[in-house]
Scaffold this active site. Structure first.
Site, PDB file in Angstrom:
ATOM      1  N   ILE A 176       0.825  -1.216   0.000  1.00  4.12           N
ATOM      2  CA  ILE A 176       0.000   0.000   0.000  1.00  4.12           C
ATOM      3  C   ILE A 176       0.857   1.262   0.000  1.00  4.12           C
ATOM      4  O   ILE A 176       0.359   2.355  -0.263  1.00  4.12           O
ATOM      5  CB  ILE A 176      -0.979   0.015   1.200  1.00  4.12           C
ATOM      6  CG1 ILE A 176      -0.216  -0.057   2.526  1.00  4.12           C
ATOM      7  CG2 ILE A 176      -1.976  -1.113   1.081  1.00  4.12           C
ATOM      8  CD1 ILE A 176      -1.108   0.047   3.755  1.00  4.12           C
ATOM      9  N   ALA A 220       8.704   3.073   0.280  1.00  7.61           N
ATOM     10  CA  ALA A 220       9.657   4.127   0.625  1.00  7.61           C
ATOM     11  C   ALA A 220      11.057   3.605   0.364  1.00  7.61           C
ATOM     12  O   ALA A 220      11.250   2.466  -0.049  1.00  7.61           O
ATOM     13  CB  ALA A 220       9.488   4.539   2.087  1.00  7.61           C
ATOM     14  N   SER A 221      12.046   4.453   0.598  1.00  8.11           N
ATOM     15  CA  SER A 221      13.418   4.079   0.263  1.00  8.11           C
ATOM     16  C   SER A 221      13.958   2.973   1.154  1.00  8.11           C
ATOM     17  O   SER A 221      14.787   2.172   0.733  1.00  8.11           O
ATOM     18  CB  SER A 221      14.324   5.311   0.349  1.00  8.11           C
ATOM     19  OG  SER A 221      14.238   5.882   1.635  1.00  8.11           O
ATOM     20  N   LEU A 222      13.493   2.915   2.405  1.00  9.87           N
ATOM     21  CA  LEU A 222      14.024   1.922   3.342  1.00  9.87           C
ATOM     22  C   LEU A 222      13.054   0.786   3.627  1.00  9.87           C
ATOM     23  O   LEU A 222      13.457  -0.254   4.163  1.00  9.87           O
ATOM     24  CB  LEU A 222      14.409   2.594   4.662  1.00  9.87           C
ATOM     25  CG  LEU A 222      15.453   3.707   4.569  1.00  9.87           C
ATOM     26  CD1 LEU A 222      15.746   4.281   5.954  1.00  9.87           C
ATOM     27  CD2 LEU A 222      16.736   3.207   3.932  1.00  9.87           C
ATOM     28  N   GLY A 223      11.789   0.949   3.323  1.00  9.51           N
ATOM     29  CA  GLY A 223      10.812  -0.092   3.628  1.00  9.51           C
ATOM     30  C   GLY A 223       9.538   0.067   2.840  1.00  9.51           C
ATOM     31  O   GLY A 223       9.361   1.035   2.091  1.00  9.51           O
ATOM     32  N   VAL A 260       5.024  -1.115   3.002  1.00  2.90           N
ATOM     33  CA  VAL A 260       3.958  -1.484   3.929  1.00  2.90           C
ATOM     34  C   VAL A 260       2.895  -2.305   3.201  1.00  2.90           C
ATOM     35  O   VAL A 260       2.498  -1.969   2.074  1.00  2.90           O
ATOM     36  CB  VAL A 260       3.318  -0.233   4.564  1.00  2.90           C
ATOM     37  CG1 VAL A 260       2.231  -0.621   5.556  1.00  2.90           C
ATOM     38  CG2 VAL A 260       4.389   0.611   5.270  1.00  2.90           C
ATOM     39  N   LYS A 312       5.013  -3.471   8.116  1.00  2.00           N
ATOM     40  CA  LYS A 312       6.101  -2.690   7.529  1.00  2.00           C
ATOM     41  C   LYS A 312       7.329  -3.588   7.408  1.00  2.00           C
ATOM     42  O   LYS A 312       7.791  -4.148   8.407  1.00  2.00           O
ATOM     43  CB  LYS A 312       6.404  -1.478   8.409  1.00  2.00           C
ATOM     44  CG  LYS A 312       7.421  -0.516   7.837  1.00  2.00           C
ATOM     45  CD  LYS A 312       7.569   0.712   8.743  1.00  2.00           C
ATOM     46  CE  LYS A 312       8.578   1.703   8.204  1.00  2.00           C
ATOM     47  NZ  LYS A 312       8.735   2.870   9.099  1.00  2.00           N
ATOM     48  N   ASP A 322       8.523  13.315  11.329  1.00  2.00           N
ATOM     49  CA  ASP A 322       8.273  13.332   9.885  1.00  2.00           C
ATOM     50  C   ASP A 322       6.781  13.528   9.613  1.00  2.00           C
ATOM     51  O   ASP A 322       6.094  12.615   9.134  1.00  2.00           O
ATOM     52  CB  ASP A 322       8.757  12.005   9.277  1.00  2.00           C
ATOM     53  CG  ASP A 322       8.890  12.086   7.758  1.00  2.00           C
ATOM     54  OD1 ASP A 322       8.923  13.213   7.226  1.00  2.00           O
ATOM     55  OD2 ASP A 322       8.944  11.029   7.109  1.00  2.00           O
TER      56      ASP A 322
END
Length: 555
Positions: A123, A126-129, A131, A144, A279
């Site tokens: 859904i 991102a750059s590190l993970g 979801v 995540k 964030d």
């Protein structure tokens, strides 16, 4: 193994940034190694910032995160770069499910056995993970998952950054070198913390615990049985994206109340709890039909110590009271502003910024404009921005931007002022002020008694011509020495020109040649003395017109 990969990666990064490096060298020396410096316009900086943005996106996850961190550090980059890098979104296509599945099963075992249902379409990415939605223990959850193979890539890139940093620092001034050095250390710490899902779970639970008594704030609970260092499972809480104004209106949500609720929540996190989600971009905030605000993603979170909490409260009170001297004192105490800074110049910047922030309506204040225009000066003045304060500044500006989307008339400073008043901070400030004023009155009374006799004695000595004045000149930078050398070089050059001319007319060619060579040497020395950049400078003249131009450029 990381070191071997780092060598190859270093050349990839160097090739990507080489055009920007060459442009910067030409800015300092028109012909790379010699010549005058070039005049770099704001338009040129914007073009280069956009090129930097493209390079960061090309280099992948680590450098995307680095760009996001750079966007919070106006002490390290010019304002044009900050404006462009602020647009950098951590929105990366998710890795294929089969790769992510390996990470999940390494942490939790078989997906089919661990979860009742699992939607393999991410859904968000991102750059590190990334979801996923799933169902576990009879409840809907969000899972995540750390991006596969991201650890090796991040460690390799961090090695490259450590190798590159000394080269970058060599070409910048001392203030920027300090900022970049701190930024590299901060980045290494931040990105490793963000990849540690156990830390994120701990921060999430702590922040959630601070709002258990507030029914209008929703923070998902961690499902410990389905979580680990690389997988974080939380209860799923749906909602409308906070900046989707049309849908919020359709649901009958009071956007003005939502904006105030978000602001008060972050003020409580920062000034009272000492731990906050760092964030707050629109993708991490949602609103339920009853106006409840939902917070997601606590990978980037921070802590505020008691000293900084106190100073932030004092800062908000000083801004609300428009006490410029107090604002400057607070910035000095926080370590942001050098005690040797030109207070008159900085006062002019802050005064004009606050005037501009008030707008046509004297009661409409915009903290984002205040911080934005102060940020513009941070790159030009030798200021240093502590990393924890950089995150707090970023939170303040992003939160206000979100709130202005919800309510165009939103007044951040008014909400902050009411919040602090309700909790007694402003009364404490007024009480402290009154106590200080009382002490000032007592000092004035003592001075009224002591001064007349001293004045009478001084006038008596003056009448007897018994007054001596001793003056000392501080010249730590050697300014007077340089001025003296310039005067001497100028006088000798003039004498040399005259001597060379006289000898040439007298047909003493050898002597005239020697005198001419000596005179040319003096001319070179004189020219070089005026090319020296240290010492004799004037403080930047900050005017309202200058800041207006900056503001129009940003808009």
């Amino acid at each position: 193994m990381v070191a071997v990969k780092a060598y190859y990666r270093f050349f990839v990064v160097a090739r990507q940034f080489l055009p920007l490096v060459l442009s910067y060298l030409r800015d300092r020396y028109r012909f790379f190694f010699f010549g005058r410096s070039r005049n770099v316009t704001a338009e040129m900086r914007v073009e280069r910032a956009e090129a930097l943005l493209d390079s960061l996106l090309t280099l992948g996850p680590t450098f995307i995160k680095l760009g996001q961190l750079l966007s919070t550090r106006p002490d390290a980059l010019p304002p044009e770069y900050i404006d462009v890098l602020t647009q950098l979104q951590d929105d990366v296509p998710p890795a294929p499910w089969e790769e992510a599945r390996t990470v999940v099963e390494d942490e939790l075992g078989s997906v089919e056995e661990s979860f009742e249902e699992f939607d393999t379409e991410a859904i968000s990415g991102a750059s590190l993970g990334q979801v996923y939605r799933a169902r576990a223990d009879g409840q809907d959850v969000a899972v995540k998952v750390r991006r596969p193979g991201i650890e090796d890539l991040v460690e390799t890139d961090l090695t490259v950054i450590r190798w590159t940093l000394p080269l970058v620092i060599y070409f910048v001034d001392d203030a920027r070198a300090f900022s970049l050095g701190n930024l590299a250390d901060e980045f290494s710490k931040t990105i490793r913390e963000e990849m540690d899902y156990e830390r994120e779970a701990s921060m999430l639970e702590e922040i959630r615990g601070n709002f258990t008594d507030d029914p209008k704030i929703a923070i998902p609970a961690v499902v410990d049985s389905h979580s680990g260092p690389r997988v974080l499972t939380m209860e799923y809480i749906g909602g409308t994206k906070i900046t989707d104004v049309d849908e919020l209106d359709e649901r009958g949500v009071d956007r003005e109340q939502v904006a105030e609720r978000v602001t008060r929540t972050y003020l409580k996190m920062i000034t009272q709890d000492g731990v906050y989600q760092a964030d707050p971009h629109p993708g991490n905030l949602a609103v339920k039909g009853d106006g409840t605000v939902v917070f997601y993603d606590f990978g980037m979170s921070g802590r505020v110590d008691e000293f900084l909490q106190e100073k932030i409260i004092d800062f908000y009170i000083a801004v609300a009271s428009r006490d410029i001297d107090e604002i400057l004192d607070i910035l000095i105490e926080m370590g942001t502003l050098s005690p040797d800074a030109d207070r008159a110049t900085m006062s002019a910047v802050l005064d004009v910024a606050i005037q501009d922030a008030r707008g046509e309506d004297i009661e409409t204040w915009r903290v984002q404009q205040i911080i934005g225009q102060v940020e513009d000066t941070i790159y030009e003045f030798p200021l240093r921005l502590p990393s924890n304060l950089a995150l707090v500044m970023r939170v303040a500006t992003v939160v206000e931007g979100v709130c202005l989307t919800l309510d165009s008339d939103f007044d951040f400073i008014a909400v902050a002022s009411h919040f602090l008043t309700e909790r007694g901070y402003r009364e404490e400030s007024i009480q402290a002020y009154l106590e200080g004023a009382g002490e000032d009155v007592r000092e004035a009374a003592r001075a009224a008694v002591d001064i007349p006799p001293k004045l009478d004695r001084s006038l008596d000595r003056l009448e007897r011509d018994n007054v001596y004045v001793r003056a000392g000149i501080e010249d730590d930078d050697g300014v007077l020495d340089r001025l003296a050398r310039r005067v001497v070089y100028g006088a000798l050059t003039a004498a040399g020109i005259v001597s060379t001319t006289v000898l040439y007319v007298a047909a003493e060619m050898l002597a005239a040649g020697v005198a001419g060579v000596a005179t040319m040497a003096l001319v070179v020395l004189l020219w070089r003395s005026f090319r020296e950049r240290r010492g004799i400078r004037t403080a930047p003249k900050v005017t309202e017109r200058y800041l207006d131009q900056r503001r129009r450029h940003r808009e």
